[in-house]
Enzyme design. Structure first.
Site, PDB file in Angstrom:
ATOM      1  N   ILE A 107       0.813  -1.221   0.000  1.00 47.25           N
ATOM      2  CA  ILE A 107       0.000   0.000   0.000  1.00 47.25           C
ATOM      3  C   ILE A 107       0.841   1.263   0.000  1.00 47.25           C
ATOM      4  O   ILE A 107       0.304   2.369  -0.070  1.00 47.25           O
ATOM      5  CB  ILE A 107      -0.952   0.036   1.214  1.00 47.25           C
ATOM      6  CG1 ILE A 107      -0.155  -0.061   2.524  1.00 47.25           C
ATOM      7  CG2 ILE A 107      -1.997  -1.044   1.123  1.00 47.25           C
ATOM      8  CD1 ILE A 107      -1.008   0.178   3.758  1.00 47.25           C
ATOM      9  N   GLY A 146       8.440   4.128   0.389  1.00 46.19           N
ATOM     10  CA  GLY A 146       9.164   5.364   0.650  1.00 46.19           C
ATOM     11  C   GLY A 146      10.653   5.122   0.705  1.00 46.19           C
ATOM     12  O   GLY A 146      11.143   4.041   0.343  1.00 46.19           O
ATOM     13  N   GLY A 147      11.391   6.149   1.171  1.00 44.77           N
ATOM     14  CA  GLY A 147      12.840   6.068   1.153  1.00 44.77           C
ATOM     15  C   GLY A 147      13.390   4.986   2.062  1.00 44.77           C
ATOM     16  O   GLY A 147      14.418   4.388   1.782  1.00 44.77           O
ATOM     17  N   MET A 148      12.695   4.715   3.178  1.00 44.24           N
ATOM     18  CA  MET A 148      13.223   3.737   4.124  1.00 44.24           C
ATOM     19  C   MET A 148      12.701   2.335   3.882  1.00 44.24           C
ATOM     20  O   MET A 148      13.381   1.366   4.228  1.00 44.24           O
ATOM     21  CB  MET A 148      12.878   4.153   5.562  1.00 44.24           C
ATOM     22  CG  MET A 148      13.708   5.289   6.096  1.00 44.24           C
ATOM     23  SD  MET A 148      13.237   5.753   7.774  1.00 44.24           S
ATOM     24  CE  MET A 148      13.674   4.272   8.669  1.00 44.24           C
ATOM     25  N   VAL A 171       5.614  -0.657   2.614  1.00 45.19           N
ATOM     26  CA  VAL A 171       4.554  -0.884   3.583  1.00 45.19           C
ATOM     27  C   VAL A 171       3.516  -1.819   2.966  1.00 45.19           C
ATOM     28  O   VAL A 171       3.085  -1.627   1.816  1.00 45.19           O
ATOM     29  CB  VAL A 171       3.899   0.441   4.011  1.00 45.19           C
ATOM     30  CG1 VAL A 171       2.884   0.209   5.115  1.00 45.19           C
ATOM     31  CG2 VAL A 171       4.958   1.426   4.473  1.00 45.19           C
ATOM     32  N   ASP A 187       9.539  15.908  11.795  1.00 44.62           N
ATOM     33  CA  ASP A 187       9.069  15.896  10.409  1.00 44.62           C
ATOM     34  C   ASP A 187       7.545  15.920  10.380  1.00 44.62           C
ATOM     35  O   ASP A 187       6.914  15.193   9.614  1.00 44.62           O
ATOM     36  CB  ASP A 187       9.604  14.666   9.671  1.00 44.62           C
ATOM     37  CG  ASP A 187       9.463  14.808   8.146  1.00 44.62           C
ATOM     38  OD1 ASP A 187       9.428  15.964   7.665  1.00 44.62           O
ATOM     39  OD2 ASP A 187       9.392  13.785   7.451  1.00 44.62           O
TER      40      ASP A 187
END
Length: 936
Positions: A46, A49-51, A54, A160
């Site tokens: 779903i 991202g950068g890390m 998910v 953030d």
């Protein structure tokens, strides 16, 4: 807008299968989706991202749907794995309805994953795209703000906060998520920015990189979770202190408040408050408060704008003291409050007012207001007996300036104690009366104030038992006590860690008192006592397992060795202290060690490469500690001194100006720090032969030092020496410099008299002052007086074997006086004696040896002994050329030109025309002019 889009509990941007960014797809190096992650059955992706990636998943054990975040294989391994674990731990510490819940952390084929609460809903970013009423927006932001406040109560800063990191589920519940950049205050990582780019270069520290801590020490094994100079956060939502390339202030809960204010402004007005095409422009708009004004037809009440405006102040101290108080003001609609008040007073009438009066009277009679016992906590530390003890201790040394110093020190410590009482009271009231901070933060900030009180107590004890060397440093030690005011912003960290076990607690505090005592001895000039006490305290700390106190002790011991001019021993202790400080995450102590090593490399050893490495390490440690102004000032002052020693005068001037600016901004126009910065700038200007600028800087430093330390203080005499020396040079540039010469001579006479009275008539410092006075007399043409003055200095220095280099300088000056009076044989004798002294102490290749050889060559040429002059000139030139290999500045180039011309003259006198032509060509090339016609 539909509210059925799915979103995981961490901040990956949702993507459909058809509209995925090809750069983040699974086509290149990503493995196919796993069927299971631990006990969890993977359903579908779903977000990405950068890390990490998910997924939704099913938990068969608890029969529920969860979201799972899997750390990407291609992510920066060590750094992001550590940050991933930090994120999970941060969230696991908080149980709050407005923060996403973490259920589990595990590994799958070496990859970390985190199972968390699954939320069906939408991001605040999408929610804001629809028309929303002001009260609806404030209700949602109130819940998000409560989530941030809960994190702050755990001393955790999100760093953030933005619309895409807030979820709103289908029932309207609000969840703050994506704490991947969150930083607990007890974590020792940098305040620098570290997010945004995945790079194999960032995967592991380069153990062989020049200037890295590992390369220099070979010891630190703790990964730093941030990289110097990187942007951490989302630029459009960052607080000014997160712009590390422009701003080096500490990051904390106030940082989240600023990001919250930007997001709320955007929700209310449809745009972010600060414009700008690049980071610099955004930062400048924030710094100068250039907030976009709301439209005149905006439905947002003015009081709401004022709340948001306060949250967006550039200075953290001008924002709200806490997120709770910001939310309280957002809930306090003045119109509703006024209506409630009118209804209340109308219903109760006079009876209500009388009742209110009774309540007030009763409250006044209940007893003393809380938080009024701060002054009593200084009993025995700084009170009338302590004042008397300090006065008596200093005056008993019978130093010439002891009584005046005692008065000034007591006044300074009175001011410090008042500041401590005010800060202690305000810190207590923030929790007990105003409710602006949690009990946990109160404990942290009181621990900080307790340490400051301990440092004050340690200094008072040292001054009460003052030795002669203590008096000269007493005022500086008092001024440089760590201030209590920064405790108002203290967060949980290494300095607030005290053992909970009662026996260990008492042992720790007793040992910390010994460490503070060693530091007080060091700052008060008792270097040998400080060294021995720090060594003993460090040994005890190591045996007890108190690594932080061990690190502090090692750094104090190393600094003491540096102060007594034992750089090798200093370097050993400082390195050991840095290793231990790095292992426990004590960046402040680590910085102190690097700063001292930088000074040793540049000033003691003249090792430019080592100085560059340790300068980089000091700058990195400074960023890790949050770049407080007092440490920035110390580093800039050290860098300025180091660059002068390395003859990099442009860099020295740059760092000197930096120190000057910090001192003006933080300590004001009458401070000791400003006097130190001005002195360094004056020395740099003198080295650059900018005599008028040097005179202004050194005069300002002298005047300030005289006001702060008193007219009879030895440090003031040193400043007078510097100023008089520059005045001597400055007078030579003036058409009529007699008045300037007169002032310089008066200053030198005062210094000689002062040092004779304070140190005795045969001291080395008296001899040095006599040498400077004799130089001035020589420059004024008073050769007979200059000879007498220098001969007196020579005789004093010959009685001191450790003063060989000072003696060589005096002999060189005597040689010049004899040359001017045409006593050439005596002049030659003085030069040769000076040369042998310098060669014995410095070696044959030292610049001072080259300079003496050059003067001897000039003298021999004047005596027409050219065959003896030529080899002296050639040896001098060889030394000068080695020194100029790194690039000669203007003065060095001119010296080379003069030396080549001198050799050419001597060679011509010996009939060596070809050799003479070669040196003249070298001189012309250095001057940038075309070579002359060949000699016939």
């Amino acid at each position: 807008m539909s509210t059925s889009s799915e979103r995981a509990g961490f901040g990956a941007t949702p993507r459909s299968a058809k509209a995925r960014d090809p750069g983040l797809g699974r086509g290149r190096s990503e493995s196919p989706p796993p069927e299971r992650l631990g006990r969890y059955v993977v359903l579908r992706e779903i977000g990405r991202g950068g890390m990490g990636v998910v997924w939704t998943a099913y938990d068969p054990k608890l029969d529920r749907k969860v979201a799972i975040k899997l750390l990407k294989r291609s992510a920066r391994r060590r750094v992001l794995r550590a940050r991933f674990v930090r994120e999970a731990r941060a969230l696991a510490r908080i149980n709050h309805p407005n923060i996403i819940t973490v259920h589990d952390v595990g590994t799958h084929e070496g990859q970390l994953y985190m199972a968390m609460e699954y939320v069906r809903g939408q991001t605040l970013e999408r929610w804001m795209r629809q028309e929303r009423g002001v009260h609806e927006i404030l209700e949602v932001f109130d819940k998000a703000g409560q989530g941030l406040a809960a994190a702050h109560d755990e001393d955790l800063t999100h760093r953030d906060f933005k619309p895409s990191n807030v979820l709103i589920d289908q029932e309207g519940r609000v969840k703050v998520l994506d704490f991947g950049l969150a930083k607990p205050r007890d974590h020792a990582g940098s305040e620098e920015e570290d997010g945004g780019r995945d790079s194999e270069r960032d995967s592991e520290p380069d153990d062989g990189a020049p200037g890295s801590n590992l390369a220099v020490l070979g010891a630190s094994t703790l990964p730093k979770l941030t990289q110097v100079g990187r942007v951490l956060g989302t630029p459009g939502y960052m607080a000014p202190e997160q712009f590390s390339m422009f701003d080096r202030r500490e990051i904390g809960a106030w940082t989240d408040q600023f990001s919250f204010g930007i997001t709320l402004y955007q929700a209310l007005y449809g745009d972010r408050p600060f414009g700008g095409d690049d980071l610099h422009e955004i930062y400048e708009n924030i710094r100068y408060g250039r907030i976009r004004e709301p439209r005149r037809d905006s439905a947002v009440p003015g009081w709401v704008f004022r709340v948001v405006q306060r949250a967006l102040r550039y200075e953290p101290a001008h924002r709200y003291p806490s997120m709770e108080l910001l939310l309280a003001d957002l809930r306090a609609d003045p119109i509703r409050r006024r209506r409630r008040r009118l209804a209340y007073t109308g219903g109760l009438g006079v009876l209500g007012l009388l009742a209110l009066g009774v309540v007030r009277t009763t409250a006044d009679d209940e007893g003393p207001r809380p938080c009024q016992g701060a002054r009593e906590r200084l009993a025995g530390v700084w009170d009338d007996p302590a004042r008397a003890s300090v006065r008596q201790g200093l005056v008993a040394t019978e130093e010439l300036f002891a009584a005046d110093t005692a008065r000034r020190v007591v006044d300074q410590l009175d001011r410090y104690a008042e500041a401590w009482v005010e800060q202690h009271t305000a810190t207590c009231e923030a929790t007990r009366i105003h409710g602006e901070q949690s009990d946990a933060l109160l404990d942290v900030r009181m621990t900080c104030l307790d340490r400051r009180r301990g440092e004050l107590s340690a200094l008072v004890q040292v001054l009460s038992r003052a030795k002669k060397e203590t008096v000269a440093s007493a005022m500086t030690a008092a001024v440089e006590l760590r201030r209590p005011e920064p405790c108002a912003l203290a967060q949980r960290g290494i300095e607030s860690e005290v053992p909970e076990d009662p026996a260990e607690h008492a042992r720790f505090l007793a040992l910390r008192e010994r460490v503070d005592g060693a530091r007080a001895l060091l700052s008060a000039g008792n270097h040998l006592d400080a060294r021995d006490q720090a060594a003993a305290a460090g040994q005890s700390a190591a045996e007890a397992g108190f690594a932080r106190l061990q690190a502090e002790s090692l750094i104090i011991e190393g600094t003491a060795y540096r102060s007594v001019r034992e750089p090798s021993a200093a370097q050993q202790r400082l390195r050991q202290g840095i290793v231990v400080a790095s292992e426990v995450g004590d960046a402040r102590t680590e910085f102190a060690g690097w700063n001292d090593l930088l000074y040793i490399a540049g000033v003691s050893w003249g090792d430019a490469q080592q100085a560059e490495d340790w300068q980089f390490a000091a700058q990195t440690a400074l960023r890790h500690v949050g770049s407080p102004a007092e440490l920035e000032f110390k580093l800039a002052l050290t860098q300025s001194a180091v660059m002068v020693a390395l003859d990099r005068l442009d860099q020295a001037a740059h760092h000197g100006e930096q120190a000057h600016r910090i001192a003006l901004d933080t300590t004001g126009p009458g401070s000791l720090q400003l006097a130190l910065a001005l002195n360094n700038l004056g020395i740099v200007a003198a080295e650059q032969a900018n005599w008028s600028l040097a005179e202004r800087r050194l005069r300002d430093s002298y005047v300030l030092m005289r006001e702060i330390l008193g007219p009879k203080h030895p440090e003031v005499a040193s400043r007078a020496m510097n100023l008089a020396s520059v005045l001597t040079q400055y007078a030579e540039q003036l058409e009529d410099g007699s008045a300037v010469y007169d002032e310089a001579e008066r200053l030198f006479d005062e210094v000689v008299s002062f040092r004779e009275d304070s140190e005795g008539p045969r001291s080395k410092s008296v001899a040095r002052a006599l040498v400077m006075l004799g130089l001035l007399q020589r420059n004024r043409g008073k050769l007979a007086q200059a000879r007498v003055t220098h001969e007196r200095a020579r005789d004093l220095l010959r009685a001191r074997p450790e003063a060989e280099l000072d003696l060589a300088g005096a002999l060189g000056n005597l040689a010049e006086i004899e040359r001017l009076e045409h006593n050439y044989e005596r002049a030659e004798s003085y030069h040769r004696e000076a040369l042998e002294l310098q060669r014995a102490r410095l070696g044959d290749q030292h610049p001072a040896v080259g300079k003496t050889r050059l003067e001897l060559c000039r003298l021999l040429e004047q005596m027409e002994r050219h065959a003896m002059a030529l080899p002296e000139c050639e040896r001098a030139l060889a030394i000068m050329e080695v020194e100029a290999e790194d690039g000669a500045d203007g003065r060095a180039r001119q010296s080379l030109v003069s030396t080549h011309i001198l050799i050419a003259r001597v060679a011509e006198a010996l009939g060596r025309r070809e050799q003479a032509a070669k040196h003249r060509a070298h001189a012309d090339a250095l001057r940038g002019s075309p070579p002359p016609e060949p000699l016939p």
